[in-house]
Scaffold this motif. Sequence first.
Motif, PDB file in Angstrom:
ATOM      1  N   LYS A   8       8.357  -2.335   5.832  1.00 51.62           N
ATOM      2  CA  LYS A   8       8.455  -2.366   7.194  1.00 51.62           C
ATOM      3  C   LYS A   8       9.541  -0.926   7.360  1.00 51.62           C
ATOM      4  CE  LYS A   8       8.821  -4.165  11.837  1.00 51.62           C
ATOM      5  NZ  LYS A   8       9.303  -5.607  12.288  1.00 51.62           N
ATOM      6  N   SER A   9      10.754  -1.213   6.870  1.00 50.81           N
ATOM      7  CA  SER A   9      11.691  -0.279   6.984  1.00 50.81           C
ATOM      8  C   SER A   9      11.307   1.129   6.212  1.00 50.81           C
ATOM      9  CB  SER A   9      13.212  -0.771   6.590  1.00 50.81           C
ATOM     10  OG  SER A   9      13.603  -0.164   5.440  1.00 50.81           O
ATOM     11  N   ASN A  10      10.544   1.094   5.136  1.00 55.25           N
ATOM     12  CA  ASN A  10      10.303   2.251   4.565  1.00 55.25           C
ATOM     13  C   ASN A  10       9.592   3.042   5.522  1.00 55.25           C
ATOM     14  OD1 ASN A  10      11.905   1.570   2.363  1.00 55.25           O
ATOM     15  ND2 ASN A  10      10.093   1.090   1.137  1.00 55.25           N
ATOM     16  N   LEU A  11       8.384   2.194   6.029  1.00 50.25           N
ATOM     17  CA  LEU A  11       7.336   2.868   6.759  1.00 50.25           C
ATOM     18  C   LEU A  11       8.005   3.731   8.036  1.00 50.25           C
ATOM     19  CD1 LEU A  11       4.270   0.444   6.731  1.00 50.25           C
ATOM     20  CD2 LEU A  11       4.254   2.811   6.320  1.00 50.25           C
ATOM     21  N   SER A  12       8.978   2.709   8.563  1.00 52.91           N
ATOM     22  CA  SER A  12       9.595   3.393   9.729  1.00 52.91           C
ATOM     23  C   SER A  12      10.366   4.826   9.402  1.00 52.91           C
ATOM     24  CB  SER A  12      10.366   2.500  10.778  1.00 52.91           C
ATOM     25  OG  SER A  12      11.067   1.759   9.996  1.00 52.91           O
ATOM     26  N   LYS A  13      10.941   4.686   8.196  1.00 58.41           N
ATOM     27  CA  LYS A  13      11.613   5.942   7.863  1.00 58.41           C
ATOM     28  C   LYS A  13      10.779   7.178   7.681  1.00 58.41           C
ATOM     29  CE  LYS A  13      15.385   3.428   5.512  1.00 58.41           C
ATOM     30  NZ  LYS A  13      15.427   2.682   4.256  1.00 58.41           N
ATOM     31  N   VAL A  14       9.434   6.692   6.934  1.00 60.23           N
ATOM     32  CA  VAL A  14       8.703   7.912   6.641  1.00 60.23           C
ATOM     33  C   VAL A  14       8.088   8.461   7.847  1.00 60.23           C
ATOM     34  CG1 VAL A  14       6.175   8.543   5.547  1.00 60.23           C
ATOM     35  CG2 VAL A  14       7.995   6.934   4.582  1.00 60.23           C
ATOM     36  N   TYR A  15       7.679   7.404   8.891  1.00 61.43           N
ATOM     37  CA  TYR A  15       7.224   8.024  10.078  1.00 61.43           C
ATOM     38  C   TYR A  15       8.189   8.772  10.991  1.00 61.43           C
ATOM     39  CZ  TYR A  15       2.939   5.264  10.003  1.00 61.43           C
ATOM     40  OH  TYR A  15       1.721   4.903   9.866  1.00 61.43           O
ATOM     41  N   THR A  33      -1.708  12.660   9.728  1.00 64.23           N
ATOM     42  CA  THR A  33      -2.055  11.478   9.537  1.00 64.23           C
ATOM     43  C   THR A  33      -1.149  11.162   8.094  1.00 64.23           C
ATOM     44  OG1 THR A  33      -4.039  11.914  10.157  1.00 64.23           O
ATOM     45  CG2 THR A  33      -3.956  10.010   8.723  1.00 64.23           C
ATOM     46  N   LEU A  34      -0.634   9.875   8.177  1.00 63.81           N
ATOM     47  CA  LEU A  34       0.010   9.553   6.879  1.00 63.81           C
ATOM     48  C   LEU A  34      -0.805   8.542   6.179  1.00 63.81           C
ATOM     49  CD1 LEU A  34       2.576   8.612   5.124  1.00 63.81           C
ATOM     50  CD2 LEU A  34       3.094   6.950   6.765  1.00 63.81           C
ATOM     51  N   GLU A 216       6.008  20.798   7.714  1.00 63.84           N
ATOM     52  CA  GLU A 216       6.444  22.136   8.205  1.00 63.84           C
ATOM     53  C   GLU A 216       5.692  23.184   7.911  1.00 63.84           C
ATOM     54  OE1 GLU A 216      11.466  20.894   7.892  1.00 63.84           O
ATOM     55  OE2 GLU A 216      10.651  22.687   6.389  1.00 63.84           O
ATOM     56  N   GLU A 217       5.070  23.008   6.991  1.00 65.33           N
ATOM     57  CA  GLU A 217       4.152  24.136   6.420  1.00 65.33           C
ATOM     58  C   GLU A 217       2.670  24.047   6.976  1.00 65.33           C
ATOM     59  OE1 GLU A 217       4.905  26.981   5.249  1.00 65.33           O
ATOM     60  OE2 GLU A 217       7.010  26.550   5.630  1.00 65.33           O
ATOM     61  N   GLY A 218       2.295  22.788   7.558  1.00 59.94           N
ATOM     62  CA  GLY A 218       1.022  22.916   8.273  1.00 59.94           C
ATOM     63  C   GLY A 218       0.293  21.569   7.850  1.00 59.94           C
ATOM     64  N   ALA A 219       0.694  20.655   6.945  1.00 55.52           N
ATOM     65  CA  ALA A 219      -0.243  19.506   6.672  1.00 55.52           C
ATOM     66  C   ALA A 219      -0.597  18.759   7.580  1.00 55.52           C
ATOM     67  CB  ALA A 219       0.732  18.695   5.477  1.00 55.52           C
ATOM     68  N   THR A 220      -1.897  18.313   7.638  1.00 57.89           N
ATOM     69  CA  THR A 220      -2.445  17.430   8.645  1.00 57.89           C
ATOM     70  C   THR A 220      -2.718  16.049   7.872  1.00 57.89           C
ATOM     71  OG1 THR A 220      -4.824  17.711   8.115  1.00 57.89           O
ATOM     72  CG2 THR A 220      -3.805  19.423   9.788  1.00 57.89           C
ATOM     73  N   ILE A 221      -2.434  15.772   6.540  1.00 60.58           N
ATOM     74  CA  ILE A 221      -2.343  14.535   5.933  1.00 60.58           C
ATOM     75  C   ILE A 221      -1.317  14.659   4.875  1.00 60.58           C
ATOM     76  CG2 ILE A 221      -3.627  13.047   4.384  1.00 60.58           C
ATOM     77  CD1 ILE A 221      -6.257  13.892   5.711  1.00 60.58           C
ATOM     78  N   VAL A 222      -0.327  13.648   5.017  1.00 62.25           N
ATOM     79  CA  VAL A 222       0.603  13.502   3.880  1.00 62.25           C
ATOM     80  C   VAL A 222       0.197  12.448   3.034  1.00 62.25           C
ATOM     81  CG1 VAL A 222       2.381  15.027   4.869  1.00 62.25           C
ATOM     82  CG2 VAL A 222       2.099  12.614   5.234  1.00 62.25           C
ATOM     83  N   ARG A 223       0.463  12.140   1.758  1.00 65.30           N
ATOM     84  CA  ARG A 223       0.017  11.044   1.131  1.00 65.30           C
ATOM     85  C   ARG A 223       1.239  10.529   0.402  1.00 65.30           C
ATOM     86  NH1 ARG A 223      -2.803  15.469  -1.125  1.00 65.30           N
ATOM     87  NH2 ARG A 223      -1.210  15.428  -2.854  1.00 65.30           N
ATOM     88  N   VAL A 224       1.669   9.365   0.909  1.00 62.30           N
ATOM     89  CA  VAL A 224       2.958   8.795   0.533  1.00 62.30           C
ATOM     90  C   VAL A 224       2.863   7.381  -0.336  1.00 62.30           C
ATOM     91  CG1 VAL A 224       5.378   8.165   1.268  1.00 62.30           C
ATOM     92  CG2 VAL A 224       4.377  10.219   2.263  1.00 62.30           C
ATOM     93  N   GLY A 225       3.226   7.232  -1.449  1.00 64.66           N
ATOM     94  CA  GLY A 225       3.062   5.929  -2.288  1.00 64.66           C
ATOM     95  C   GLY A 225       4.611   5.407  -2.375  1.00 64.66           C
ATOM     96  N   THR A 226       5.115   6.110  -3.328  1.00 62.50           N
ATOM     97  CA  THR A 226       6.397   5.586  -3.705  1.00 62.50           C
ATOM     98  C   THR A 226       7.565   5.417  -2.402  1.00 62.50           C
ATOM     99  OG1 THR A 226       6.167   6.850  -5.756  1.00 62.50           O
ATOM    100  CG2 THR A 226       8.391   5.854  -5.354  1.00 62.50           C
ATOM    101  N   GLY A 227       7.556   6.166  -1.582  1.00 64.93           N
ATOM    102  CA  GLY A 227       8.168   6.164  -0.333  1.00 64.93           C
ATOM    103  C   GLY A 227       8.075   4.900   0.469  1.00 64.93           C
ATOM    104  N   ILE A 228       6.868   4.497   0.299  1.00 66.36           N
ATOM    105  CA  ILE A 228       6.430   3.100   1.287  1.00 66.36           C
ATOM    106  C   ILE A 228       6.701   1.950   0.400  1.00 66.36           C
ATOM    107  CG2 ILE A 228       4.704   2.191   2.393  1.00 66.36           C
ATOM    108  CD1 ILE A 228       3.564   4.791   2.830  1.00 66.36           C
ATOM    109  N   PHE A 229       5.974   1.889  -0.858  1.00 68.19           N
ATOM    110  CA  PHE A 229       5.918   0.702  -1.827  1.00 68.19           C
ATOM    111  C   PHE A 229       6.821   0.720  -2.941  1.00 68.19           C
ATOM    112  CE2 PHE A 229       1.767   1.815  -0.088  1.00 68.19           C
ATOM    113  CZ  PHE A 229       1.162   0.611   0.486  1.00 68.19           C
ATOM    114  N   GLY A 230       7.781   1.478  -3.130  1.00 69.28           N
ATOM    115  CA  GLY A 230       8.445   1.714  -4.199  1.00 69.28           C
ATOM    116  C   GLY A 230       7.838   2.210  -5.417  1.00 69.28           C
ATOM    117  N   ASP A 231       8.661   2.098  -6.512  1.00 67.99           N
ATOM    118  CA  ASP A 231       8.087   2.784  -7.802  1.00 67.99           C
ATOM    119  C   ASP A 231       7.019   2.064  -8.294  1.00 67.99           C
ATOM    120  OD1 ASP A 231      10.216   4.751  -8.023  1.00 67.99           O
ATOM    121  OD2 ASP A 231      11.330   3.283  -9.147  1.00 67.99           O
TER     122      ASP A 231
END
Length: 235
Positions: A8-15, A33-34, A216-231
């Motif tokens: 929960k806290s990882n997700l809110s940080k990423v958002y 879109t995340l 910042e460079e225009g991504a419309t989708i970012v793909r985040v794994g570790t930052g949400i679920f850990g290593d």
Amino acid sequence: MTAEIDIKSNLSKVYANIERAAKRSGRDVNDITLIAVSKTKPVSMIKECIECGTVIFGENKAQEMASKIAELHDDNLNWHFIGHLQRNKVKYVVGNACMIHSVDSVRLAEAINAEAVKKGVICDILIEVNIACEDTKFGIKAEDIYDFIDEIRNFPNIKIRGLMTIAPYVDNPEDNRVHFRHLRNLLVDINSKNIDNVYMDVLSMGMTGDYEVAVEEGATIVRVGTGIFGDRIYV
Ligand SMILES: *Cc1c(COP(=O)(O)O)cnc(C)c1O
């Protein structure tokens, strides 16, 4: 292990990071879109995400994705296929994934189209671009993109929605800015050519280490794994 990770806290940080990066670059955060990249992670962790309101997931293995979809059995979820795809696995992905990010050969596009025809669906795809010309990476080289588009644009049951890249692994995310900018310029260039059947509005770029720069460079989708679920632990 799992218990120590506060999804929960990882997700809110990423958002929050995405929102700040959007503001810095004068973008509307709703245009980004995340994707929560849940590969190798158990369904229990995916459920935690869903409880936090996240419904968009990314997987890189065809059967792993198919079995998670079957187990969760939830029509509100959106699944993106982000891994290298072999033609004999296409049947597990078409109809299951709302988008395939990793189309990098004509033969693969042909197989996806054939499966989509068989299932009576239109499959949204992205072209994977090897933007930094790394030997270790899959993807079309930027210089070959127009020939590639020409070869796949008339398949009736695939819709080319945009470009995807996996940027180099770097310590300083700023080092990837040039690559993200290059991918965006490529997309703008493609659209400016008014190619029949081709209009792209998706730029899938940025992972845990560099998604803010990508936004910042225009991504419309970012793909985040570790930052949400850990290593990830690979066994
Ligand atoms: C694993 C993976 C990601 C997520 O990587 P993290 O560094 O864990 O955020 C993103 N995109 C692709 C294609 C991946 O395979």
